[in-house]
Design a protein around this motif. Structure first.
Motif, short mmCIF file in Angstrom:
data_model
loop_
_atom_site.label_atom_id
_atom_site.label_comp_id
_atom_site.label_asym_id
_atom_site.label_seq_id
_atom_site.Cartn_x
_atom_site.Cartn_y
_atom_site.Cartn_z
N PHE A 101 0.85 -1.19 0.00
CA PHE A 101 0.00 0.00 0.00
C PHE A 101 0.89 1.24 0.00
O PHE A 101 1.16 1.81 1.06
N PRO A 102 1.39 1.68 -1.16
CA PRO A 102 2.37 2.77 -1.19
C PRO A 102 1.84 4.12 -0.73
O PRO A 102 2.62 4.97 -0.32
N ILE A 103 0.54 4.34 -0.77
CA ILE A 103 -0.01 5.62 -0.31
C ILE A 103 -0.62 5.46 1.08
O ILE A 103 -0.36 6.24 1.99
N LEU A 104 -1.47 4.43 1.25
CA LEU A 104 -2.18 4.24 2.51
C LEU A 104 -1.24 3.86 3.65
O LEU A 104 -1.44 4.28 4.80
N GLY A 105 -0.20 3.07 3.38
CA GLY A 105 0.73 2.62 4.42
C GLY A 105 1.43 3.78 5.12
O GLY A 105 1.34 3.94 6.34
N PRO A 106 2.16 4.63 4.37
CA PRO A 106 2.81 5.78 5.02
C PRO A 106 1.82 6.77 5.62
O PRO A 106 2.11 7.38 6.66
N LEU A 107 0.66 6.93 4.99
CA LEU A 107 -0.34 7.86 5.52
C LEU A 107 -0.82 7.41 6.91
O LEU A 107 -0.89 8.22 7.84
N THR A 108 -1.12 6.13 7.05
CA THR A 108 -1.57 5.65 8.36
C THR A 108 -0.44 5.66 9.38
O THR A 108 -0.68 5.90 10.57
N THR A 109 0.79 5.41 8.93
CA THR A 109 1.92 5.46 9.87
C THR A 109 2.11 6.88 10.41
O THR A 109 2.29 7.07 11.62
N TRP A 110 2.05 7.86 9.53
CA TRP A 110 2.20 9.24 9.99
C TRP A 110 0.99 9.71 10.80
O TRP A 110 1.12 10.52 11.72
N THR A 111 -0.19 9.18 10.49
CA THR A 111 -1.37 9.49 11.30
C THR A 111 -1.20 8.93 12.70
O THR A 111 -1.53 9.60 13.70
N LEU A 112 -0.68 7.72 12.81
CA LEU A 112 -0.42 7.13 14.12
C LEU A 112 0.61 7.95 14.89
O LEU A 112 0.44 8.20 16.09
N ARG A 113 1.66 8.39 14.23
CA ARG A 113 2.69 9.19 14.91
C ARG A 113 2.12 10.52 15.40
O ARG A 113 2.39 10.94 16.53
N ALA A 114 1.32 11.18 14.57
CA ALA A 114 0.72 12.45 14.98
C ALA A 114 -0.26 12.25 16.13
O ALA A 114 -0.31 13.05 17.07
N THR A 115 -1.03 11.16 16.07
CA THR A 115 -1.97 10.86 17.15
C THR A 115 -1.23 10.57 18.44
O THR A 115 -1.65 11.01 19.52
N THR A 116 -0.11 9.85 18.35
CA THR A 116 0.68 9.54 19.55
C THR A 116 1.23 10.82 20.18
O THR A 116 1.19 10.97 21.40
N VAL A 117 1.73 11.72 19.36
CA VAL A 117 2.23 13.00 19.88
C VAL A 117 1.09 13.77 20.54
O VAL A 117 1.24 14.34 21.63
N GLY A 118 -0.08 13.80 19.90
CA GLY A 118 -1.24 14.49 20.48
C GLY A 118 -1.67 13.88 21.80
O GLY A 118 -2.00 14.61 22.75
N VAL A 119 -1.67 12.56 21.88
CA VAL A 119 -2.06 11.89 23.14
C VAL A 119 -1.02 12.17 24.22
O VAL A 119 -1.37 12.38 25.39
N LEU A 120 0.27 12.17 23.87
CA LEU A 120 1.31 12.49 24.87
C LEU A 120 1.15 13.92 25.40
O LEU A 120 1.30 14.16 26.61
N VAL A 121 0.83 14.86 24.52
CA VAL A 121 0.58 16.23 24.97
C VAL A 121 -0.65 16.26 25.87
O VAL A 121 -0.65 16.93 26.93
N GLY A 122 -1.70 15.54 25.50
CA GLY A 122 -2.90 15.50 26.32
C GLY A 122 -2.66 14.87 27.69
O GLY A 122 -3.17 15.35 28.72
N VAL A 123 -1.89 13.79 27.73
CA VAL A 123 -1.58 13.14 29.02
C VAL A 123 -0.73 14.08 29.88
O VAL A 123 -0.96 14.18 31.09
N TYR A 124 0.22 14.78 29.26
CA TYR A 124 1.02 15.75 30.02
C TYR A 124 0.14 16.85 30.60
O TYR A 124 0.27 17.21 31.78
N GLN A 125 -0.75 17.40 29.78
CA GLN A 125 -1.65 18.45 30.27
C GLN A 125 -2.56 17.93 31.37
O GLN A 125 -2.80 18.62 32.37
N PHE A 126 -3.06 16.72 31.21
CA PHE A 126 -3.95 16.14 32.21
C PHE A 126 -3.22 15.86 33.51
O PHE A 126 -3.77 16.07 34.60
N ASN A 127 -1.97 15.41 33.42
CA ASN A 127 -1.20 15.12 34.64
C ASN A 127 -0.73 16.38 35.35
O ASN A 127 -0.59 16.38 36.58
#
Length: 185
Positions: A143-169
């Motif tokens: 999946f040359p388009i969908l594969g990297p797109l979902t990987t980068w979406t996961l990375r952006a989501t992980t960064v967002g969740v880490l920021v949210g956990v930091y703010q919550f803590n």
């Protein structure tokens, strides 16, 4: 099966072209052919030139390294892939058990470092698990388009969740206090 045996037995000798002339092996090397066996079972291999323009012979042609029997080359060792990565995943998973027990035995507000470590460890554990799913099922080669797109979406989501956990803590009651209140309620 019999066609491949027939092909192997007659290939090194000479080919009979569609005009009936014998053509030596040296003149056929480097030319694209569609090879089939004769229908009258005479044991003669017929070599025809490929008629498609997409399979025309290009001088030099593609150059492939090695043969099909050569082993796959191993990638260079990396701290983020392979056995190091696997060992980190196992250590993180094993560390979550005592860290979770310690976080619930103590108050999250009394030990904010433990609360922060638990939040980061849970998010990283989840990220590694989802990344393994993406690598297995949405690989970049298939999946040359969908594969990297979902990987980068996961990375952006992980960064967002880490920021949210930091703010919550830091600005709210914290992760362990939230779970304690939900568990009691």
């Amino acid at each position: 099966m019999s066609a491949s045996i027939l092909l192997r037995s007659t290939l090194p000798r000479t080919f009979t072209s569609t005009t009936g002339r014998n053509v030596s092996w040296s003149t056929l090397q480097g030319m694209p052919f569609a090879i089939s066996h004769n229908t009258d079972n005479s044991g003669v291999v017929i070599a025809r030139r490929a008629a498609s323009s997409s399979t025309q012979y290009v001088p030099g042609g593609p150059i492939y390294k090695g043969t099909v029997n050569d082993p796959t080359t191993f990638p260079p060792p990396s701290k983020t892939h392979g056995s190091y990565h696997w060992a980190f995943e196992r250590l993180l998973s094993a560390a979550l058990l005592p860290m979770t027990a310690a976080a619930f035995a103590t108050s999250g507000t009394a030990y904010p470092v433990l609360d922060g470590l638990l939040g980061i460890s849970l998010v990283m554990h989840s990220h590694i698990g989802f990344d393994a799913i993406l690598v297995d099922y949405l690989h970049e080669r298939k999946f040359p388009i969908l594969g990297p797109l979902t990987t980068w979406t996961l990375r952006a989501t992980t960064v967002g969740v880490l920021v949210g956990v930091y703010q919550f803590n830091t600005n709210d009651i914290g992760l362990t206090e939230l779970i304690t209140k939900v568990w009691i309620a």
